[in-house]
Design a protein around this motif. Structure first.
Motif, mmCIF file in Angstrom:
data_model
loop_
_atom_site.group_PDB
_atom_site.id
_atom_site.type_symbol
_atom_site.label_atom_id
_atom_site.label_comp_id
_atom_site.label_asym_id
_atom_site.label_seq_id
_atom_site.Cartn_x
_atom_site.Cartn_y
_atom_site.Cartn_z
ATOM 1 N N ILE A 257 1.294 3.035 6.851
ATOM 2 C CA ILE A 257 0.945 3.270 8.250
ATOM 3 C C ILE A 257 2.003 4.150 8.903
ATOM 4 N N HIS A 258 1.540 5.122 9.697
ATOM 5 C CA HIS A 258 2.453 5.962 10.472
ATOM 6 C C HIS A 258 1.999 5.937 11.932
ATOM 7 N N PHE A 259 2.824 5.337 12.791
ATOM 8 C CA PHE A 259 2.449 5.183 14.190
ATOM 9 C C PHE A 259 2.872 6.379 15.050
ATOM 10 N N GLU A 260 3.733 7.221 14.532
ATOM 11 C CA GLU A 260 4.237 8.308 15.354
ATOM 12 C C GLU A 260 3.997 9.660 14.681
ATOM 13 N N GLY A 261 3.925 10.697 15.500
ATOM 14 C CA GLY A 261 3.807 12.053 14.980
ATOM 15 C C GLY A 261 2.454 12.301 14.313
ATOM 16 N N GLN A 262 2.449 13.347 13.491
ATOM 17 C CA GLN A 262 1.214 13.769 12.843
ATOM 18 C C GLN A 262 1.185 13.397 11.357
ATOM 19 N N ALA A 263 2.048 12.467 10.954
ATOM 20 C CA ALA A 263 2.105 12.078 9.543
ATOM 21 C C ALA A 263 0.781 11.453 9.110
ATOM 22 N N LYS A 264 0.413 11.711 7.863
ATOM 23 C CA LYS A 264 -0.839 11.168 7.331
ATOM 24 C C LYS A 264 -0.648 9.718 6.895
ATOM 25 N N TRP A 265 -1.702 8.920 7.102
ATOM 26 C CA TRP A 265 -1.720 7.561 6.595
ATOM 27 C C TRP A 265 -2.132 7.609 5.129
ATOM 28 N N ALA A 266 -1.670 6.637 4.348
ATOM 29 C CA ALA A 266 -2.048 6.540 2.937
ATOM 30 C C ALA A 266 -3.081 5.431 2.766
ATOM 31 N N PHE A 267 -4.098 5.700 1.944
ATOM 32 C CA PHE A 267 -5.198 4.756 1.752
ATOM 33 C C PHE A 267 -5.583 4.674 0.274
ATOM 34 N N ILE A 268 -6.380 3.656 -0.042
ATOM 35 C CA ILE A 268 -7.107 3.598 -1.308
ATOM 36 C C ILE A 268 -8.576 3.840 -0.973
ATOM 37 N N TYR A 269 -9.158 4.822 -1.622
ATOM 38 C CA TYR A 269 -10.562 5.186 -1.402
ATOM 39 C C TYR A 269 -11.283 5.160 -2.751
ATOM 40 N N ARG A 270 -12.207 4.210 -2.910
ATOM 41 C CA ARG A 270 -12.948 4.034 -4.171
ATOM 42 C C ARG A 270 -12.004 3.910 -5.361
ATOM 43 N N GLY A 271 -10.908 3.179 -5.156
ATOM 44 C CA GLY A 271 -9.956 2.950 -6.218
ATOM 45 C C GLY A 271 -8.967 4.062 -6.438
ATOM 46 N N TYR A 272 -9.007 5.104 -5.569
ATOM 47 C CA TYR A 272 -8.191 6.303 -5.777
ATOM 48 C C TYR A 272 -7.276 6.504 -4.567
ATOM 49 N N PRO A 273 -5.960 6.739 -4.773
ATOM 50 C CA PRO A 273 -5.052 6.918 -3.632
ATOM 51 C C PRO A 273 -5.262 8.268 -2.949
ATOM 52 N N ILE A 274 -5.346 8.246 -1.617
ATOM 53 C CA ILE A 274 -5.463 9.479 -0.843
ATOM 54 C C ILE A 274 -4.561 9.376 0.384
ATOM 55 N N GLU B 285 -5.278 4.709 20.725
ATOM 56 C CA GLU B 285 -5.121 3.883 21.920
ATOM 57 C C GLU B 285 -5.097 2.394 21.572
ATOM 58 N N LYS B 286 -5.718 2.047 20.411
ATOM 59 C CA LYS B 286 -5.759 0.639 19.990
ATOM 60 C C LYS B 286 -4.455 0.191 19.334
ATOM 61 N N LEU B 287 -3.614 1.139 18.940
ATOM 62 C CA LEU B 287 -2.419 0.779 18.186
ATOM 63 C C LEU B 287 -1.463 -0.102 18.987
ATOM 64 N N ASN B 288 -1.507 0.023 20.323
ATOM 65 C CA ASN B 288 -0.615 -0.786 21.160
ATOM 66 C C ASN B 288 -1.092 -2.226 21.289
ATOM 67 N N ASN B 289 -2.389 -2.465 21.044
ATOM 68 C CA ASN B 289 -2.953 -3.792 21.284
ATOM 69 C C ASN B 289 -3.444 -4.498 20.020
ATOM 70 N N GLU B 290 -3.439 -3.786 18.900
ATOM 71 C CA GLU B 290 -4.024 -4.341 17.684
ATOM 72 C C GLU B 290 -3.016 -4.254 16.544
ATOM 73 N N ALA B 291 -2.937 -5.322 15.734
ATOM 74 C CA ALA B 291 -2.013 -5.339 14.601
ATOM 75 C C ALA B 291 -2.668 -4.701 13.379
ATOM 76 N N PHE B 292 -1.936 -3.792 12.730
ATOM 77 C CA PHE B 292 -2.418 -3.144 11.512
ATOM 78 C C PHE B 292 -1.435 -3.439 10.387
ATOM 79 N N ARG B 293 -1.972 -3.828 9.217
ATOM 80 C CA ARG B 293 -1.128 -4.197 8.083
ATOM 81 C C ARG B 293 -1.584 -3.482 6.818
ATOM 82 N N LYS B 294 -0.662 -3.381 5.877
ATOM 83 C CA LYS B 294 -1.025 -2.904 4.546
ATOM 84 C C LYS B 294 -2.080 -3.838 3.962
ATOM 85 N N GLY B 295 -3.163 -3.274 3.455
ATOM 86 C CA GLY B 295 -4.252 -4.077 2.900
ATOM 87 C C GLY B 295 -5.428 -4.237 3.836
#
Length: 286
Positions: free
Chosen positions: A200-217, A228-238
């Motif tokens: 997860i990257h909360f600042e700047g224009q850095a890309k988030w990392a994900f697993i998509y159909r078993g493949y890292p992107i 706008e939701k980032l201030n009110n919602e918790a985001f975690r790996k997984g």
């Protein structure tokens, strides 16, 4: 045990077929499978295509992942299902003017091809002119070999299609592709996808990392309402994100297929966020 990543092709007839019929037919099927693989978001080298030696007028095509990952290994099952779906709708004389996901779904259900992902993927791939051209060419190839009386396709030792040679010309003409059209050098593929958050990257224009159909992107997020939701919602790996995902595909002349530009993944809109805690014990990526 049945193998859903395998299909059997049988050429009917009493005499020998031409060697060019076999090699050209196989090459076109291989190229269609690479197009399907690209549509699924994988690279051409993620997939291995194996073909058994011809026996009694038939040969088997088997698709599998080059990796041991169980999720990636399923691309063979899905790719073969999509290939069968494409052949089925083309042999049913459905053309680009009247193809719909609903019509494809009905036709494939009648043939007991029940994977819920297949109709949408079949429809998307069919709208790719290159895919239709290659399948049309396979019917031109068998039609030009006077020794072939019919074409049979089986899956799990059960007949899926049985096409008499009297139908070949009708199928060829139904596609209205009489010459090769210019293939786009690149295009943008956009559809709904489920992503697993890795980084997860909360600042700047850095890309988030994900697993998509078993493949890292890695993907950039363009949805301003999501941030706008980032201030009110918790985001975690997984955690899971249901999103509208776009990526650029570039046509490779050597491979004759589209390849995903791995740097081009973009999340246009985040539709839903599900926390890791809510999804533990019931995650299903199939």
């Amino acid at each position: 045990m049945t193998e859903n990543n395998q299909l059997t092709i049988k050429f009917g007839g009493e005499g020998n077929i031409r060697i060019e019929t076999l090699t050209d037919f196989l090459d076109h099927y291989k190229q269609v499978l690479y197009l399907i693989n690209s549509e699924l978001g994988y690279k051409a080298e993620d997939m291995i295509v194996e073909v058994s030696p011809p026996e009694n007028g038939s040969f088997k095509i088997k698709i599998k992942s080059k990796y041991k990952d169980l999720i990636l290994d399923k691309i063979g099952d899905l790719s073969v299902g999509v290939l069968l779906g494409l052949i089925a709708i083309i042999s049913a004389n459905i053309n680009n003017d009247n193809i719909t996901i609903e019509r494809v779904n009905d036709l494939l259900e009648k043939r007991e091809l029940m994977n819920k992902e297949v109709p949408k993927i079949v429809t998307n791939v069919y709208r790719n002119t290159a895919a239709r051209q290659k399948i049309q060419q396979t019917f031109i190839i068998v039609n030009n070999d006077e020794n072939i009386t019919d074409l049979k396709i089986e899956r799990n030792e059960k007949e899926f299609l049985n096409i008499d040679n009297s139908e070949f010309v009708k199928i060829i003409k139904s596609q209205s592709i009489t010459e090769l059209h210019k293939i786009q050098e690149s295009d943008i593929l956009t559809d709904e996808a489920t992503l697993i958050i890795r980084t997860i990257h909360f600042e700047g224009q850095a890309k988030w990392a994900f697993i998509y159909r078993g493949y890292p992107i890695k993907a950039s997020i363009k949805d301003s309402t999501f941030f706008e939701k980032l201030n009110n919602e918790a985001f975690r790996k997984g955690d899971l994100l249901k999103v509208i995902l776009s990526r650029r595909r570039n046509f490779d002349e050597d491979l004759q297929t589209y390849i995903i530009d791995q740097s081009s993944y973009t999340i246009d809109k985040v539709l839903k966020h599900s926390s890791k805690i809510e999804n533990q014990g019931r995650l299903n990526l199939q």
